[in-house]
Design a protein around this motif. Structure first.
Motif, PDB file in Angstrom:
ATOM      1  N   THR A  80       0.844  -1.188   0.000  1.00 51.43           N
ATOM      2  CA  THR A  80       0.000   0.000   0.000  1.00 51.43           C
ATOM      3  C   THR A  80       0.885   1.245   0.000  1.00 51.43           C
ATOM      4  O   THR A  80       2.065   1.184   0.341  1.00 51.43           O
ATOM      5  CB  THR A  80      -0.927   0.022   1.235  1.00 51.43           C
ATOM      6  OG1 THR A  80      -0.133   0.058   2.423  1.00 51.43           O
ATOM      7  CG2 THR A  80      -1.851  -1.183   1.259  1.00 51.43           C
ATOM      8  N   THR A  81       0.305   2.370  -0.389  1.00 55.75           N
ATOM      9  CA  THR A  81       1.085   3.612  -0.407  1.00 55.75           C
ATOM     10  C   THR A  81       1.202   4.237   0.973  1.00 55.75           C
ATOM     11  O   THR A  81       2.088   5.055   1.206  1.00 55.75           O
ATOM     12  CB  THR A  81       0.467   4.636  -1.381  1.00 55.75           C
ATOM     13  OG1 THR A  81      -0.892   4.856  -1.007  1.00 55.75           O
ATOM     14  CG2 THR A  81       0.535   4.132  -2.819  1.00 55.75           C
ATOM     15  N   THR A  82       0.306   3.838   1.893  1.00 54.70           N
ATOM     16  CA  THR A  82       0.328   4.359   3.253  1.00 54.70           C
ATOM     17  C   THR A  82       0.385   3.187   4.223  1.00 54.70           C
ATOM     18  O   THR A  82      -0.445   2.275   4.134  1.00 54.70           O
ATOM     19  CB  THR A  82      -0.950   5.182   3.537  1.00 54.70           C
ATOM     20  OG1 THR A  82      -1.049   6.211   2.566  1.00 54.70           O
ATOM     21  CG2 THR A  82      -0.927   5.784   4.928  1.00 54.70           C
ATOM     22  N   PRO A  83       1.340   3.178   5.148  1.00 52.76           N
ATOM     23  CA  PRO A  83       1.409   2.079   6.115  1.00 52.76           C
ATOM     24  C   PRO A  83       0.099   1.940   6.901  1.00 52.76           C
ATOM     25  O   PRO A  83      -0.458   2.923   7.373  1.00 52.76           O
ATOM     26  CB  PRO A  83       2.551   2.488   7.042  1.00 52.76           C
ATOM     27  CG  PRO A  83       3.401   3.406   6.226  1.00 52.76           C
ATOM     28  CD  PRO A  83       2.430   4.141   5.346  1.00 52.76           C
ATOM     29  N   GLY A  84      -0.393   0.705   6.997  1.00 51.14           N
ATOM     30  CA  GLY A  84      -1.583   0.428   7.785  1.00 51.14           C
ATOM     31  C   GLY A  84      -2.888   0.872   7.180  1.00 51.14           C
ATOM     32  O   GLY A  84      -3.924   0.839   7.844  1.00 51.14           O
ATOM     33  N   ARG A 164      -9.303  -8.624   7.467  1.00 47.71           N
ATOM     34  CA  ARG A 164      -7.896  -8.431   7.121  1.00 47.71           C
ATOM     35  C   ARG A 164      -7.167  -7.812   8.289  1.00 47.71           C
ATOM     36  O   ARG A 164      -7.763  -7.255   9.207  1.00 47.71           O
ATOM     37  CB  ARG A 164      -7.724  -7.565   5.870  1.00 47.71           C
ATOM     38  CG  ARG A 164      -7.814  -6.072   6.106  1.00 47.71           C
ATOM     39  CD  ARG A 164      -7.360  -5.287   4.894  1.00 47.71           C
ATOM     40  NE  ARG A 164      -7.495  -3.854   5.129  1.00 47.71           N
ATOM     41  CZ  ARG A 164      -7.067  -2.927   4.309  1.00 47.71           C
ATOM     42  NH1 ARG A 164      -6.492  -3.253   3.170  1.00 47.71           N
ATOM     43  NH2 ARG A 164      -7.222  -1.650   4.593  1.00 47.71           N
ATOM     44  N   GLY A 165      -5.836  -7.907   8.191  1.00 44.61           N
ATOM     45  CA  GLY A 165      -4.975  -7.276   9.179  1.00 44.61           C
ATOM     46  C   GLY A 165      -3.637  -6.959   8.555  1.00 44.61           C
ATOM     47  O   GLY A 165      -3.095  -7.757   7.776  1.00 44.61           O
ATOM     48  N   PHE A 166      -3.121  -5.776   8.857  1.00 52.64           N
ATOM     49  CA  PHE A 166      -1.792  -5.397   8.373  1.00 52.64           C
ATOM     50  C   PHE A 166      -0.743  -6.123   9.198  1.00 52.64           C
ATOM     51  O   PHE A 166      -0.834  -6.194  10.427  1.00 52.64           O
ATOM     52  CB  PHE A 166      -1.593  -3.878   8.447  1.00 52.64           C
ATOM     53  CG  PHE A 166      -2.142  -3.161   7.248  1.00 52.64           C
ATOM     54  CD1 PHE A 166      -1.327  -2.880   6.160  1.00 52.64           C
ATOM     55  CD2 PHE A 166      -3.479  -2.804   7.197  1.00 52.64           C
ATOM     56  CE1 PHE A 166      -1.834  -2.234   5.047  1.00 52.64           C
ATOM     57  CE2 PHE A 166      -3.995  -2.162   6.084  1.00 52.64           C
ATOM     58  CZ  PHE A 166      -3.173  -1.884   5.000  1.00 52.64           C
TER      59      PHE A 166
END
Length: 198
Positions: A80-84, A164-166
């Motif tokens: 992703t472009t942004t963490p989390g 889902r989970g990061f």
């Protein structure tokens, strides 16, 4: 030094080797509100992913329960472009993890992948990272370390993903803790031996 102390010392050495190995553990709790878009699914899951770029090993362990309708897919997305936050394409094999439990509302899964093989990757992920497994591994490792990779489980109710989970790096013991274990264990073993002789 008796055999028991030698065996314990050998076990401690193996433990220290395992702690300092190049593999990194990542964990995630999977829920509906973490999906994009968020949903109200009561399902929950947990994932532990271990990735070792030196040995090209990716271990995936997942447990889940309470999906509204049966499972259809599961994989890791990156990056992703942004963490989390946000969404990304599938990085791991497609259409789903091989052998993942399908058609169930709860289950568990464990598998090990050789990431030097193209079959372990989504062909689109390989192509977008130089067309090589080395490029895919490097991008995947960077995404995991940056908090830009997530594991999700899709279901008949939520085809885009029910939970889902990061993935986040699991805590690693500090070097001082490892050193204390290495120094302290032989002393404890010696004291135990002396007490037995008394």
């Amino acid at each position: 030094m008796n055999q028991r102390i030698r065996n314990c010392t050998a076990a401690a050495a193996l433990l220290l080797t395992a702690i300092t190995a190049s593999a990194t553990n990542y964990t995630a709790i999977l829920t509906g509100p973490q999906e994009s878009p968020p949903n109200t699914s009561p399902a929950i899951g947990a994932a532990v992913v271990k990735f070792d770029t030196a040995s090209h090993i990716l271990e995936v362990d997942v447990a889940f329960s309470g999906l509204i309708l049966p499972s259809t897919l599961s994989h890791i997305h990156c990056c992703t472009t942004t963490p989390g936050a946000g969404v990304a394409g599938v990085a791991t094999e497609v259409p789903t993890f091989g052998g993942f439990p399908m058609g169930v509302t709860s289950g568990a899964y464990t598998n090990t992948y050789n990431t030097s093989l193209t079959a372990s990757w989504n062909p689109a992920f390989l192509t977008s990272h130089g067309g090589t497994t080395a490029g895919a591994e490097a991008a995947f490792a960077a995404g995991l370390n940056a908090g830009e990779a997530y594991l999700n489980i899709h279901s008949e109710r939520y085809p885009g993903g029910e939970i889902r989970g990061f993935l986040a790096a699991a805590p690693v013991p500090e070097p001082a803790t490892i050193a204390m274990l290495g120094l302290g264990l032989p002393a404890v073993l010696l004291m135990a031996r002396r007490r037995r002789k008394m």
